[in-house]
Scaffold this motif. Sequence first.
Motif, PDB file in Angstrom:
ATOM      1  N   VAL A  69       0.825  -1.173   0.006  1.00 19.14           N
ATOM      2  CA  VAL A  69       0.060   0.105  -0.127  1.00 19.14           C
ATOM      3  C   VAL A  69       0.819   1.304   0.080  1.00 19.14           C
ATOM      4  CG1 VAL A  69      -1.928  -1.105   1.145  1.00 19.14           C
ATOM      5  CG2 VAL A  69      -0.432  -0.154   2.707  1.00 19.14           C
ATOM      6  N   LEU A  70       1.952   1.270   0.495  1.00 12.27           N
ATOM      7  CA  LEU A  70       2.728   2.421   0.597  1.00 12.27           C
ATOM      8  C   LEU A  70       3.360   2.629  -0.696  1.00 12.27           C
ATOM      9  CD1 LEU A  70       5.304   1.783   3.769  1.00 12.27           C
ATOM     10  CD2 LEU A  70       3.336   3.295   3.473  1.00 12.27           C
ATOM     11  N   LYS A  71       3.660   1.632  -1.623  1.00 15.93           N
ATOM     12  CA  LYS A  71       4.032   1.822  -2.791  1.00 15.93           C
ATOM     13  C   LYS A  71       2.805   2.336  -3.740  1.00 15.93           C
ATOM     14  CE  LYS A  71       6.697  -0.688  -6.146  1.00 15.93           C
ATOM     15  NZ  LYS A  71       6.408  -1.521  -7.121  1.00 15.93           N
ATOM     16  N   LYS A  72       1.634   1.529  -3.551  1.00 18.83           N
ATOM     17  CA  LYS A  72       0.622   2.029  -4.471  1.00 18.83           C
ATOM     18  C   LYS A  72       0.307   3.507  -4.167  1.00 18.83           C
ATOM     19  CE  LYS A  72      -2.781  -1.171  -5.377  1.00 18.83           C
ATOM     20  NZ  LYS A  72      -3.569  -2.124  -4.615  1.00 18.83           N
ATOM     21  N   LEU A  73       0.273   3.977  -2.884  1.00 11.48           N
ATOM     22  CA  LEU A  73      -0.104   5.511  -2.733  1.00 11.48           C
ATOM     23  C   LEU A  73       1.192   6.274  -2.839  1.00 11.48           C
ATOM     24  CD1 LEU A  73      -2.597   5.316   0.267  1.00 11.48           C
ATOM     25  CD2 LEU A  73      -3.116   5.241  -2.332  1.00 11.48           C
ATOM     26  N   GLY A  74       2.249   5.895  -3.239  1.00 11.16           N
ATOM     27  CA  GLY A  74       3.478   6.467  -3.378  1.00 11.16           C
ATOM     28  C   GLY A  74       3.913   7.275  -2.118  1.00 11.16           C
ATOM     29  N   ILE A  75       3.982   6.706  -0.923  1.00 13.68           N
ATOM     30  CA  ILE A  75       4.080   7.272   0.214  1.00 13.68           C
ATOM     31  C   ILE A  75       5.324   6.366   1.146  1.00 13.68           C
ATOM     32  CG2 ILE A  75       2.422   8.827   0.423  1.00 13.68           C
ATOM     33  CD1 ILE A  75       1.176   6.602   2.371  1.00 13.68           C
TER      34      ILE A  75
ATOM     35  N   LEU B 122      -7.114   8.338  -5.695  1.00  9.93           N
ATOM     36  CA  LEU B 122      -8.219   7.678  -5.942  1.00  9.93           C
ATOM     37  C   LEU B 122      -8.678   7.210  -7.276  1.00  9.93           C
ATOM     38  CD1 LEU B 122     -10.507   9.453  -3.106  1.00  9.93           C
ATOM     39  CD2 LEU B 122      -9.267   7.480  -2.834  1.00  9.93           C
ATOM     40  N   GLY B 123      -8.199   8.033  -8.190  1.00 11.54           N
ATOM     41  CA  GLY B 123      -8.629   7.840  -9.561  1.00 11.54           C
ATOM     42  C   GLY B 123      -7.667   6.762  -9.883  1.00 11.54           C
ATOM     43  N   ASN B 124      -6.287   6.661  -9.668  1.00  7.30           N
ATOM     44  CA  ASN B 124      -5.437   5.700  -9.802  1.00  7.30           C
ATOM     45  C   ASN B 124      -6.015   4.195  -9.267  1.00  7.30           C
ATOM     46  OD1 ASN B 124      -3.766   7.380 -11.146  1.00  7.30           O
ATOM     47  ND2 ASN B 124      -2.167   7.481  -9.441  1.00  7.30           N
ATOM     48  N   LEU B 125      -6.349   4.362  -7.900  1.00  3.87           N
ATOM     49  CA  LEU B 125      -7.004   3.028  -7.355  1.00  3.87           C
ATOM     50  C   LEU B 125      -7.891   2.759  -8.217  1.00  3.87           C
ATOM     51  CD1 LEU B 125      -6.734   3.976  -3.587  1.00  3.87           C
ATOM     52  CD2 LEU B 125      -5.366   2.361  -4.735  1.00  3.87           C
ATOM     53  N   ASN B 126      -9.030   3.434  -8.588  1.00  2.90           N
ATOM     54  CA  ASN B 126     -10.037   2.984  -9.079  1.00  2.90           C
ATOM     55  C   ASN B 126      -9.713   2.514 -10.699  1.00  2.90           C
ATOM     56  OD1 ASN B 126     -12.652   4.224 -11.407  1.00  2.90           O
ATOM     57  ND2 ASN B 126     -12.920   2.914  -9.668  1.00  2.90           N
TER      58      ASN B 126
ATOM     59  N   ALA C 186      -5.750  17.795  -4.326  1.00  4.13           N
ATOM     60  CA  ALA C 186      -5.593  17.237  -5.541  1.00  4.13           C
ATOM     61  C   ALA C 186      -4.886  16.159  -5.587  1.00  4.13           C
ATOM     62  CB  ALA C 186      -4.934  18.266  -6.468  1.00  4.13           C
ATOM     63  N   ARG C 187      -3.944  15.799  -4.674  1.00  5.53           N
ATOM     64  CA  ARG C 187      -3.181  14.552  -4.875  1.00  5.53           C
ATOM     65  C   ARG C 187      -4.174  13.190  -4.181  1.00  5.53           C
ATOM     66  NH1 ARG C 187       2.125  13.148  -1.160  1.00  5.53           N
ATOM     67  NH2 ARG C 187       2.586  11.429  -2.043  1.00  5.53           N
ATOM     68  N   ILE C 188      -4.926  13.746  -3.199  1.00  2.69           N
ATOM     69  CA  ILE C 188      -6.080  12.644  -2.789  1.00  2.69           C
ATOM     70  C   ILE C 188      -6.741  12.208  -4.052  1.00  2.69           C
ATOM     71  CG2 ILE C 188      -7.944  12.074  -1.364  1.00  2.69           C
ATOM     72  CD1 ILE C 188      -5.452  12.296   0.457  1.00  2.69           C
ATOM     73  N   ALA C 189      -7.553  13.176  -4.859  1.00  7.30           N
ATOM     74  CA  ALA C 189      -8.212  12.982  -5.758  1.00  7.30           C
ATOM     75  C   ALA C 189      -7.449  11.981  -6.901  1.00  7.30           C
ATOM     76  CB  ALA C 189      -8.785  14.229  -6.533  1.00  7.30           C
TER      77      ALA C 189
END
Lengths: 256, 277
Positions: B125-131, B184-188, B178-181
């Motif tokens: 998940v850290l990777k997925k969210l870039g954190i 979420l777009g990427n996850l979707n 904007a980053r959260i949006a």
Amino acid sequence: MIEVEEVTFKYEGSGINALRDVSLELERGKIYGIVGPNGSGKSTLLRLLNGLIPHFYRGEMKGRVLVDGVDTREASVAQLSKKVGLVFQNPEHMFFSETVYEEVSFGPKSIGMDPEEIRESVKWALEEVGLWELRERSPWSLSGGEMKRLSIACVLSMKPEFLAVDEPTIGQDSLSKESLLEIFKRMKGEGKGVVIVTHDLEWLDDLGPDLVFVLRYGVVIGGGDPRKIFSDIRNLATNGLIPPYRYIVDSLLEVG
Amino acid sequence: MLKIEDVTFRYEGSKRPALSEVSLEIDRGEFLLIAGLSGSGKSTLLRLLNGLIPHFYRGEMKGKVLVDGVDTREASVAQLSKKVGLVFQNPDNQIVTLRVDREIAFGLENLGLPRDEIVGRIDEVLKKLGIEHLRKRSTAELSGGEKQLVAIASVLAMKPDVIVLDEPTSELDPFSSARIAKVLGNLNREGVTVVVAEHRLDLFAPKANRMIVISNGRIVREGHPRELLYRGDISLHGVRPPSVVKLARKYGVVGAQPLAVGELIVALRRGVRIDRS
């Protein structure tokens, strides 16, 4: 008029200056926008205007702030609150009265206004923000937007000549944001100075400020006509700010 | 996958129902945006989806909610949390541990997963969210935007089928929002079903493939965000079209129905070219 003269301030225990050599002048009857990224010193600047710095927040201060010619260090916060009212970002954390009316009366009582004047100013403040009809309600029963307006009324009731507001639109829906626009424009029309700290440039553009200041790392890196500030897309973006969309579109069309 | 069937809910102590006769189906892979004024019933609707209503919030409920065919009244919130993960408005209220990796591990430990699995999911998940860089950081020193990303990571690590977010950007600055949006777009796109209640339509409408508008506890509009935001009558319910829509009207390119700034620019350039030729 409020004159901030070459102020440098460092909070106690902090290694860096929250503000560095900040100078600006604020007049009545105008709307000012103060913008900048998180941690740029925007809230610190607001706290200077009504004497919370240096009276409540400890630290090391150079330079001075004059409110109508009086050095804030020589005036009490109670005296200053009649000149400069400060609305915090989450003032609803501080509601403690049983009714809206009592909540708004608290400030005037605590600065020693006489009862007749209190009645008059509380009514005026509640009418200004459109909450007079809800005066018997509990502050906790209000919607988010109504709470925000209540927090503004709490400050207005002390009849300040300047209104300084920290991030008014955070957490607010579109109707609330519209009613805030109306309130602040009316304040200006009544001759008050309105100082708004915000990240929300889209909304600030709708408000139509007379002057916008950009802060970064505690330094005022720009100040001037909002059209000039908002059309400097690159500068805003590097400072963590999103310019109003119409300016983005204009600039992209020019490039294209 | 999620099905709300004719639900009316009134909180204990309240006279008016918070939701009235609401029916809604959410399919796998959707990005559903829920718009409406504060107090319109958005949060109540979200609380129905993971069983917080009726398990935690008391009140009177009619109708039913089915998660993969299971009535939420018959499942525990713990069971439902594996299917539906909820992220709240204020990240400060969701973070319970002192370090980012522990924060993400917290929910997983409560699911009783083996250690290797937990470590693997944290990496993922850290990777997925870039954190990834936040892994060992103290949760106390994170910015608001980082906290919200960690809250999302903690929920995603449980691998829910649906991630539900209640105004995730309302306390954040525009860049973090904007980053959260974007996240979420990427996850979707990767297949996660996303349900988000938001005021920031400018950021979320371009990501969503479906939008509903709630007013006074009822779903009053439903459709593709382009269709709803260009029809104009959502203003009646206090929802204002984002600036891009206003600009598209101003410049006369409503035909393209742009929602993102980039789409507006493309529409404008095309428009200009057509005018010149």
